[in-house]
Design an enzyme around this catalytic site. Sequence first.
Site, PDB file in Angstrom:
ATOM      1  N   TYR A 106       0.830  -1.192   0.000  1.00  0.00           N
ATOM      2  CA  TYR A 106       0.000   0.000   0.000  1.00  0.00           C
ATOM      3  C   TYR A 106       0.873   1.253   0.000  1.00  0.00           C
ATOM      4  CZ  TYR A 106      -4.130   2.640   0.149  1.00  0.00           C
ATOM      5  OH  TYR A 106      -5.077   3.542  -0.203  1.00  0.00           O
TER       6      TYR A 106
ATOM      7  N   ARG B  63      -8.200   9.838  -9.071  1.00  0.00           N
ATOM      8  CA  ARG B  63      -7.425  10.507  -8.018  1.00  0.00           C
ATOM      9  C   ARG B  63      -6.715   9.442  -7.200  1.00  0.00           C
ATOM     10  NH1 ARG B  63      -8.537  10.973  -2.324  1.00  0.00           N
ATOM     11  NH2 ARG B  63      -7.305   9.170  -2.782  1.00  0.00           N
TER      12      ARG B  63
ATOM     13  N   LYS C 283      -5.570  -2.934  -1.858  1.00  0.00           N
ATOM     14  CA  LYS C 283      -6.561  -2.870  -0.775  1.00  0.00           C
ATOM     15  C   LYS C 283      -7.131  -4.262  -0.487  1.00  0.00           C
ATOM     16  CE  LYS C 283      -7.076   1.510   0.327  1.00  0.00           C
ATOM     17  NZ  LYS C 283      -7.752   2.434   1.199  1.00  0.00           N
TER      18      LYS C 283
ATOM     19  N   GLU D  21     -13.050   3.609  -4.289  1.00  0.00           N
ATOM     20  CA  GLU D  21     -11.695   3.951  -3.907  1.00  0.00           C
ATOM     21  C   GLU D  21     -11.067   4.896  -4.925  1.00  0.00           C
ATOM     22  OE1 GLU D  21     -10.449   2.240  -1.063  1.00  0.00           O
ATOM     23  OE2 GLU D  21      -8.921   3.779  -1.298  1.00  0.00           O
ATOM     24  N   ASP D  22     -10.536   5.995  -4.446  1.00  0.00           N
ATOM     25  CA  ASP D  22      -9.757   6.903  -5.296  1.00  0.00           C
ATOM     26  C   ASP D  22     -10.491   7.426  -6.536  1.00  0.00           C
ATOM     27  OD1 ASP D  22      -7.892   6.736  -3.347  1.00  0.00           O
ATOM     28  OD2 ASP D  22      -6.290   5.902  -4.552  1.00  0.00           O
TER      29      ASP D  22
ATOM     30  N   ASP E 262     -14.107   4.552   0.871  1.00  0.00           N
ATOM     31  CA  ASP E 262     -13.053   4.495   1.882  1.00  0.00           C
ATOM     32  C   ASP E 262     -12.346   5.830   2.080  1.00  0.00           C
ATOM     33  OD1 ASP E 262     -11.560   2.937   3.773  1.00  0.00           O
ATOM     34  OD2 ASP E 262      -9.858   3.232   2.429  1.00  0.00           O
ATOM     35  N   ASP E 263     -12.194   6.599   1.005  1.00  0.00           N
ATOM     36  CA  ASP E 263     -11.483   7.883   1.140  1.00  0.00           C
ATOM     37  C   ASP E 263     -12.260   8.840   2.029  1.00  0.00           C
ATOM     38  OD1 ASP E 263      -9.388   7.238  -0.809  1.00  0.00           O
ATOM     39  OD2 ASP E 263     -11.113   7.127  -2.137  1.00  0.00           O
TER      40      ASP E 263
ATOM     41  N   ASN F  95      -1.257  11.499   1.251  1.00  0.00           N
ATOM     42  CA  ASN F  95      -0.437  10.402   0.726  1.00  0.00           C
ATOM     43  C   ASN F  95      -0.031  10.702  -0.715  1.00  0.00           C
ATOM     44  OD1 ASN F  95      -0.748   8.751   3.006  1.00  0.00           O
ATOM     45  ND2 ASN F  95      -2.716   7.988   2.266  1.00  0.00           N
TER      46      ASN F  95
HETATM   47  P1  NAI Z   1      -9.584  16.430  -2.647  1.00  0.00           P
HETATM   48  O1  NAI Z   1      -9.047  16.851  -3.956  1.00  0.00           O
HETATM   49  O2  NAI Z   1     -10.978  15.970  -2.525  1.00  0.00           O
HETATM   50  O3  NAI Z   1      -9.362  17.611  -1.587  1.00  0.00           O
HETATM   51  C1  NAI Z   1      -8.219  18.380  -1.462  1.00  0.00           C
HETATM   52  C2  NAI Z   1      -8.591  19.641  -0.684  1.00  0.00           C
HETATM   53  O4  NAI Z   1      -7.401  20.345  -0.326  1.00  0.00           O
HETATM   54  C3  NAI Z   1      -9.440  20.628  -1.467  1.00  0.00           C
HETATM   55  O5  NAI Z   1     -10.467  21.103  -0.619  1.00  0.00           O
HETATM   56  C4  NAI Z   1      -8.458  21.770  -1.799  1.00  0.00           C
HETATM   57  O6  NAI Z   1      -9.104  23.014  -1.940  1.00  0.00           O
HETATM   58  C5  NAI Z   1      -7.593  21.745  -0.558  1.00  0.00           C
HETATM   59  N1  NAI Z   1      -6.293  22.395  -0.685  1.00  0.00           N
HETATM   60  C6  NAI Z   1      -5.464  22.450  -1.748  1.00  0.00           C
HETATM   61  N2  NAI Z   1      -4.362  23.163  -1.436  1.00  0.00           N
HETATM   62  C7  NAI Z   1      -4.475  23.540  -0.144  1.00  0.00           C
HETATM   63  C8  NAI Z   1      -3.665  24.267   0.755  1.00  0.00           C
HETATM   64  N3  NAI Z   1      -2.478  24.713   0.371  1.00  0.00           N
HETATM   65  N4  NAI Z   1      -4.121  24.472   2.010  1.00  0.00           N
HETATM   66  C9  NAI Z   1      -5.301  23.985   2.411  1.00  0.00           C
HETATM   67  N5  NAI Z   1      -6.112  23.287   1.598  1.00  0.00           N
HETATM   68  C10 NAI Z   1      -5.706  23.059   0.336  1.00  0.00           C
HETATM   69  O7  NAI Z   1      -8.587  15.279  -2.140  1.00  0.00           O
HETATM   70  P2  NAI Z   1      -8.856  14.184  -1.006  1.00  0.00           P
HETATM   71  O8  NAI Z   1      -9.461  12.993  -1.615  1.00  0.00           O
HETATM   72  O9  NAI Z   1      -9.541  14.793   0.153  1.00  0.00           O
HETATM   73  O10 NAI Z   1      -7.363  13.778  -0.628  1.00  0.00           O
HETATM   74  C11 NAI Z   1      -6.475  14.713  -0.066  1.00  0.00           C
HETATM   75  C12 NAI Z   1      -5.257  13.970   0.426  1.00  0.00           C
HETATM   76  O11 NAI Z   1      -5.611  13.128   1.500  1.00  0.00           O
HETATM   77  C13 NAI Z   1      -4.580  13.091  -0.625  1.00  0.00           C
HETATM   78  O12 NAI Z   1      -3.184  13.267  -0.570  1.00  0.00           O
HETATM   79  C14 NAI Z   1      -4.930  11.695  -0.192  1.00  0.00           C
HETATM   80  O13 NAI Z   1      -3.913  10.771  -0.513  1.00  0.00           O
HETATM   81  C15 NAI Z   1      -5.031  11.860   1.304  1.00  0.00           C
HETATM   82  N6  NAI Z   1      -5.824  10.811   1.930  1.00  0.00           N
HETATM   83  C16 NAI Z   1      -5.277  10.206   3.029  1.00  0.00           C
HETATM   84  C17 NAI Z   1      -5.907   9.176   3.643  1.00  0.00           C
HETATM   85  C18 NAI Z   1      -5.289   8.605   4.891  1.00  0.00           C
HETATM   86  O14 NAI Z   1      -4.249   8.969   5.272  1.00  0.00           O
HETATM   87  N7  NAI Z   1      -5.871   7.724   5.592  1.00  0.00           N
HETATM   88  C19 NAI Z   1      -7.145   8.621   3.087  1.00  0.00           C
HETATM   89  C20 NAI Z   1      -7.706   9.389   1.996  1.00  0.00           C
HETATM   90  C21 NAI Z   1      -7.037  10.432   1.428  1.00  0.00           C
END
Ligand code: NAI
Length: 532
Positions: free
Chosen positions: A84, A137, A155, A226-227, A249-250, A389
């Site tokens: 993962y 994504r 997964k 997922e993603d 899951d996200d 991530n």
């Molecule tokens: P998304 O695209 O839905 O959301 C990203 C958000 O970040 C948007 O609201 C955007 O406006 C905001 N953003 C962008 N630049 C920013 C900044 N400089 N300051 C503050 N906000 C900012 O993406 P999603 O799906 O929410 O994923 C975001 C991250 O979270 C990814 O890197 C993903 O890998 C990670 N993630 C981690 C998980 C875990 O650790 N368990 C599980 C799911 C996602």
Amino acid sequence: MQDPVLNKGTAFTEAERDALGLRGLVPPHVQTIDEQVQRFLGIYRKRATDLERYIDLSSLQDRNQTLYYHIITRFIEEMMPLIYTPTVGLACQQFGQIFRRSHGMYISQKDLGNVAQLLNNWPRKDIRVIVVTDGERILGLGDLGANGMGIPIGKLSLYTACAGIHPTQCLPVAIDVGTNNQSLLDDPLYLGLHQHRTTGEIYDALVDEFITAASATFPQALIQFEDFANHNAFRFLHKYRNSVCTFNDDIQGTAAVALAGIYSALRITGGNLRDQRFLFFGAGEAGTGVGELMVTALQAEGLSEAQARKACWFIDSKGLVVQSRTDLNEQKRPFAQEHAPLKDPLAIIEALRPTALIGASGQAGTFTQEIIQAATRVAGRPIVFALSNPTSKAECTAEQAYTWSRGAAIFASGSPFAPLEFEGQWFVPGQGNNAYIFPGVGLGIIASGSRLVPDAMFLAAAQTLAQLVTESDLKQGRIYPSLKQIREVSLAIAVTVARVAEESGLATRKLPEDARSAIQKLMYVPNYVSLV
Ligand code: NAI
């Protein structure tokens, strides 16, 4: 020997060699599984790169599934970052180059109208978990098209390793409507459709046909999204959650693992949930997903919804999410606070005095030294979660969080960071890994035959996970149990989830009084069984 589910390689016993006509087809010395493990790890651990190790693991999965699952279960801490995040991200980026043998099903736009027929091509009928992506994504890496298949495969390996879902009951699916990633489109080795993403009605029709066909062909299957990109992830969750056994899951898995981390962190700071102020960096799937579950958790503690929402503040790419903004989507709007618009994160921290920073922005370095120092000044012991991530996208590293807060931060991240020493004290950074949650939730759903996946299951899963963190874990700043205990964690979560299914009238299977041992018996243990 050709069937990876049955193959034992050099471990076929003398009796099996006689009965199955294998004599002469394998070298004469019969090996134990331990000797096979030793042989595999000997080469594996000498590999120069993680990508080579990933290829070793995936080739083993092709040849001998029992040995593959035996190894990843037994060495879960070592293997998890390969199967993962972060290595799977790299594997997806190189998918076209490292592809050897197909795993799972690809459902492309060309199959529209024939998806049911296509699903019938899958050789197994008793499918219990499907993980599906459309590759738009992948982690924080963006659009990887059909190469995103690495994620469902990874997964589902975790479903088996962490919760004992039998590998033959798992089905990875990639929906392919093209990609907008130009470098993939220009790459002759790219394995998906060489076209820009189809959106709108055709895309929706394909997803809809898949969901309908999958529910009919595999009526006992849980479908995990997922993603998917933000807008589609929320849309599909709302569209299907009340009629299909599905979750995202996200959004929901991340929410549960983050909430569990908060519960544990509060055992260190001595605070309680009602008094916290959460500042989210990122108001997307992960961020607002955590926010929504936090609201549910706060309501369970007696707050009204409005009071609960007042504890959750969001910053997105345009600044603080406030009511005067006109650009907020459906997910952000419920979190829009009455406050003057602010953009500068430092000014926001000074104004709001948060006790927790939750990074889900997908942007590396969002938590600067000034931000961590300001959070430490206002909170004393700030909770700092850098959930983005893979590792390259984390809002800050573990070392930065501990150094800049002078050891005060309670830190967790989405991708793993190694334990480290700061001013004579050892810290074990928590990994807010969704693998603590989804395998157990899946097992509980399978055991109870739950028809749907309500949010109450994620709240219960978060509470159960947090309860499994010991005092000695907390002393090291560790807010999640060791991954070594993951099967017990998944079992405990499965029991709670199955109870939620029963209590909410969603269960189609009655659990015996001793639900724990009944569920434990369902768990596949990756050891050889006699074939004769
Ligand atoms: P998304 O695209 O839905 O959301 C990203 C958000 O970040 C948007 O609201 C955007 O406006 C905001 N953003 C962008 N630049 C920013 C900044 N400089 N300051 C503050 N906000 C900012 O993406 P999603 O799906 O929410 O994923 C975001 C991250 O979270 C990814 O890197 C993903 O890998 C990670 N993630 C981690 C998980 C875990 O650790 N368990 C599980 C799911 C996602």
